[in-house]
Design a protein around this motif. Structure first.
Motif, mmCIF file in Angstrom:
data_model
loop_
_atom_site.group_PDB
_atom_site.id
_atom_site.type_symbol
_atom_site.label_atom_id
_atom_site.label_comp_id
_atom_site.label_asym_id
_atom_site.label_seq_id
_atom_site.Cartn_x
_atom_site.Cartn_y
_atom_site.Cartn_z
ATOM 1 N N GLY A 25 -32.789 -71.341 -32.816
ATOM 2 C CA GLY A 25 -33.616 -71.505 -31.618
ATOM 3 C C GLY A 25 -32.836 -71.532 -30.324
ATOM 4 N N VAL A 26 -31.537 -71.201 -30.377
ATOM 5 C CA VAL A 26 -30.701 -71.197 -29.175
ATOM 6 C C VAL A 26 -30.877 -69.875 -28.435
ATOM 7 N N ALA A 27 -31.162 -69.970 -27.129
ATOM 8 C CA ALA A 27 -31.394 -68.777 -26.334
ATOM 9 C C ALA A 27 -30.097 -67.992 -26.143
ATOM 10 N N LYS A 28 -30.185 -66.665 -26.284
ATOM 11 C CA LYS A 28 -29.046 -65.781 -26.068
ATOM 12 C C LYS A 28 -29.350 -64.880 -24.881
ATOM 13 N N PHE A 29 -28.429 -64.813 -23.936
ATOM 14 C CA PHE A 29 -28.643 -64.017 -22.735
ATOM 15 C C PHE A 29 -27.655 -62.862 -22.688
ATOM 16 N N ARG A 30 -28.137 -61.756 -22.178
ATOM 17 C CA ARG A 30 -27.264 -60.604 -21.959
ATOM 18 C C ARG A 30 -26.514 -60.825 -20.651
ATOM 19 N N HIS A 31 -25.229 -60.516 -20.626
ATOM 20 C CA HIS A 31 -24.420 -60.615 -19.403
ATOM 21 C C HIS A 31 -23.856 -59.231 -19.123
ATOM 22 N N GLU A 32 -24.077 -58.740 -17.913
ATOM 23 C CA GLU A 32 -23.586 -57.424 -17.539
ATOM 24 C C GLU A 32 -22.718 -57.501 -16.296
ATOM 25 N N VAL A 33 -21.933 -56.474 -16.105
ATOM 26 C CA VAL A 33 -21.166 -56.309 -14.863
ATOM 27 C C VAL A 33 -21.745 -55.118 -14.108
ATOM 28 N N ILE A 34 -21.742 -55.216 -12.784
ATOM 29 C CA ILE A 34 -22.270 -54.170 -11.915
ATOM 30 C C ILE A 34 -21.194 -53.832 -10.884
ATOM 31 N N ALA A 35 -21.034 -52.553 -10.581
ATOM 32 C CA ALA A 35 -19.995 -52.125 -9.641
ATOM 33 C C ALA A 35 -20.598 -51.465 -8.412
ATOM 34 N N VAL A 36 -20.231 -51.967 -7.238
ATOM 35 C CA VAL A 36 -20.535 -51.291 -5.978
ATOM 36 C C VAL A 36 -19.242 -50.599 -5.548
ATOM 37 N N ILE A 37 -19.154 -49.299 -5.801
ATOM 38 C CA ILE A 37 -17.960 -48.530 -5.449
ATOM 39 C C ILE A 37 -18.239 -47.788 -4.144
ATOM 40 N N LEU A 38 -17.432 -48.044 -3.131
ATOM 41 C CA LEU A 38 -17.628 -47.458 -1.810
ATOM 42 C C LEU A 38 -16.468 -46.540 -1.439
ATOM 43 N N ARG A 39 -16.797 -45.499 -0.681
ATOM 44 C CA ARG A 39 -15.767 -44.652 -0.093
ATOM 45 C C ARG A 39 -16.288 -44.128 1.247
ATOM 46 N N VAL A 40 -15.373 -43.608 2.074
ATOM 47 C CA VAL A 40 -15.744 -42.915 3.303
ATOM 48 C C VAL A 40 -15.548 -41.433 3.054
ATOM 49 N N SER A 41 -16.616 -40.652 3.181
ATOM 50 C CA SER A 41 -16.609 -39.243 2.819
ATOM 51 C C SER A 41 -15.495 -38.475 3.531
ATOM 52 N N PRO A 42 -14.837 -37.532 2.835
ATOM 53 C CA PRO A 42 -13.774 -36.736 3.451
ATOM 54 C C PRO A 42 -14.299 -35.553 4.254
ATOM 55 N N VAL A 43 -15.587 -35.241 4.134
ATOM 56 C CA VAL A 43 -16.154 -34.088 4.840
ATOM 57 C C VAL A 43 -17.395 -34.511 5.604
ATOM 58 N N GLY A 44 -17.759 -33.690 6.593
ATOM 59 C CA GLY A 44 -18.977 -33.959 7.348
ATOM 60 C C GLY A 44 -18.887 -35.176 8.248
ATOM 61 N N GLY A 45 -17.670 -35.532 8.675
ATOM 62 C CA GLY A 45 -17.504 -36.726 9.494
ATOM 63 C C GLY A 45 -17.450 -37.967 8.622
ATOM 64 N N ALA A 46 -16.937 -39.053 9.183
ATOM 65 C CA ALA A 46 -16.837 -40.301 8.432
ATOM 66 C C ALA A 46 -18.236 -40.765 8.045
ATOM 67 N N ARG A 47 -18.456 -40.945 6.749
ATOM 68 C CA ARG A 47 -19.765 -41.359 6.259
ATOM 69 C C ARG A 47 -19.552 -42.277 5.068
ATOM 70 N N LEU A 48 -20.025 -43.508 5.166
ATOM 71 C CA LEU A 48 -19.851 -44.471 4.093
ATOM 72 C C LEU A 48 -20.800 -44.138 2.949
ATOM 73 N N GLU A 49 -20.262 -44.059 1.736
ATOM 74 C CA GLU A 49 -21.044 -43.670 0.567
ATOM 75 C C GLU A 49 -20.860 -44.670 -0.569
ATOM 76 N N VAL A 50 -21.861 -44.747 -1.438
ATOM 77 C CA VAL A 50 -21.818 -45.619 -2.606
ATOM 78 C C VAL A 50 -22.036 -44.771 -3.849
ATOM 79 N N LEU A 51 -21.357 -45.120 -4.923
ATOM 80 C CA LEU A 51 -21.464 -44.371 -6.170
ATOM 81 C C LEU A 51 -22.674 -44.862 -6.965
#
Length: 243
Positions: free
Chosen positions: A11-37
């Motif tokens: 009767g012991v509750a089991k929980f799922r644990h996940e990791v999440i990634a916010v990966i950011l970069r500044v685009s190399p083309v079209g002017g500086a543009r912040l992007e997320v994967l």
């Protein structure tokens, strides 16, 4: 679908644990543009919505190891310029399929980094990103706030910048992340005084429109450090408060 936790034979509750990634970069083309994967979900819940890279933490690994595993196997990303733990989310209803606790990370990469060829991951501009699956839009907002703050008092920009750059290119990067104008001359003076950037002794290649070549610089260190704990990069022409 249910967010009720799985319970074992005792009767012991089991929980799922996940990791999440916010990966950011500044685009190399079209002017500086912040992007997320991101990638687009192909199954319930939130079919068709954009989502951040994520995956479960196995019993025999740390959260950092789980993050590295998922980024490597799903996106062929093995070398982040900078990565740090961002926030843990434990709202019982955040995942309508099952009770899931999530620990999110923010990672920064250079402008030329791409996900692996067989990956469904793609770069999406933060401007106009809109809604996302689960609580992922909230996590992206938190990641941007963290990076914006650290851009003022640390050398974290090294993880977003190309290996060699002009002050104008670096200024564009800071403007895109901070969301307000920055004076290139003052920026170069401040970062030079802190020892964050150093001149390469080379000049940039003139663009198609010609013009005088500019001096190029590089970050002096590829390791994260606090350079001025009390610094705040303010707008060049801040708007005066109205009465």
């Amino acid at each position: 679908m249910s967010s009720e936790p799985f319970r074992d034979g005792h009767g012991v509750a089991k929980f799922r644990h996940e990791v999440i990634a916010v990966i950011l970069r500044v685009s190399p083309v079209g002017g500086a543009r912040l992007e997320v994967l991101v990638w687009r979900r192909t199954r319930e819940p939130f079919t068709g919505r954009l989502a951040l890279p994520s995956g479960p933490v196995d019993a025999g690994e740390t959260m950092d190891e789980a993050l590295e595993r998922h980024l490597a196997t799903k996106l062929d990303l093995t070398d982040l310029g900078h990565c740090e733990q961002l926030v843990t989310l434990s709202d019982p209803g955040r995942d309508p399929f099952e009770r899931t606790i999530a620990t999110a990370y923010v990672g920064l990469v250079g402008p030329s980094v791409e996900p692996g060829g067989d990956s469904a991951g793609r770069w999406e501009p933060l401007a106009g990103l809109g809604g996302m699956a689960f609580d992922h839009r909230r996590i992206v907002t938190a990641a941007l706030g963290r990076v914006r703050a650290k851009l003022s008092y640390t050398n974290i920009a090294y993880a977003l910048a190309p290996a060699e750059f002009t002050l104008a290119r670096l200024r564009d990067l800071y403007i895109e992340v901070l969301g307000h104008d920055v004076d290139a001359t003052n920026l170069g003076r401040v970062l030079g005084r802190r020892g964050e950037i150093v001149a390469t002794g080379r000049l940039s290649t003139p663009g198609a429109g010609g013009g005088r070549p500019a001096r190029t610089y590089r970050f002096g260190s590829s390791g994260y450090r606090v350079t001025d704990p009390f610094a705040v990069l303010r707008p060049v022409n801040p708007v005066a408060p109205t009465e």
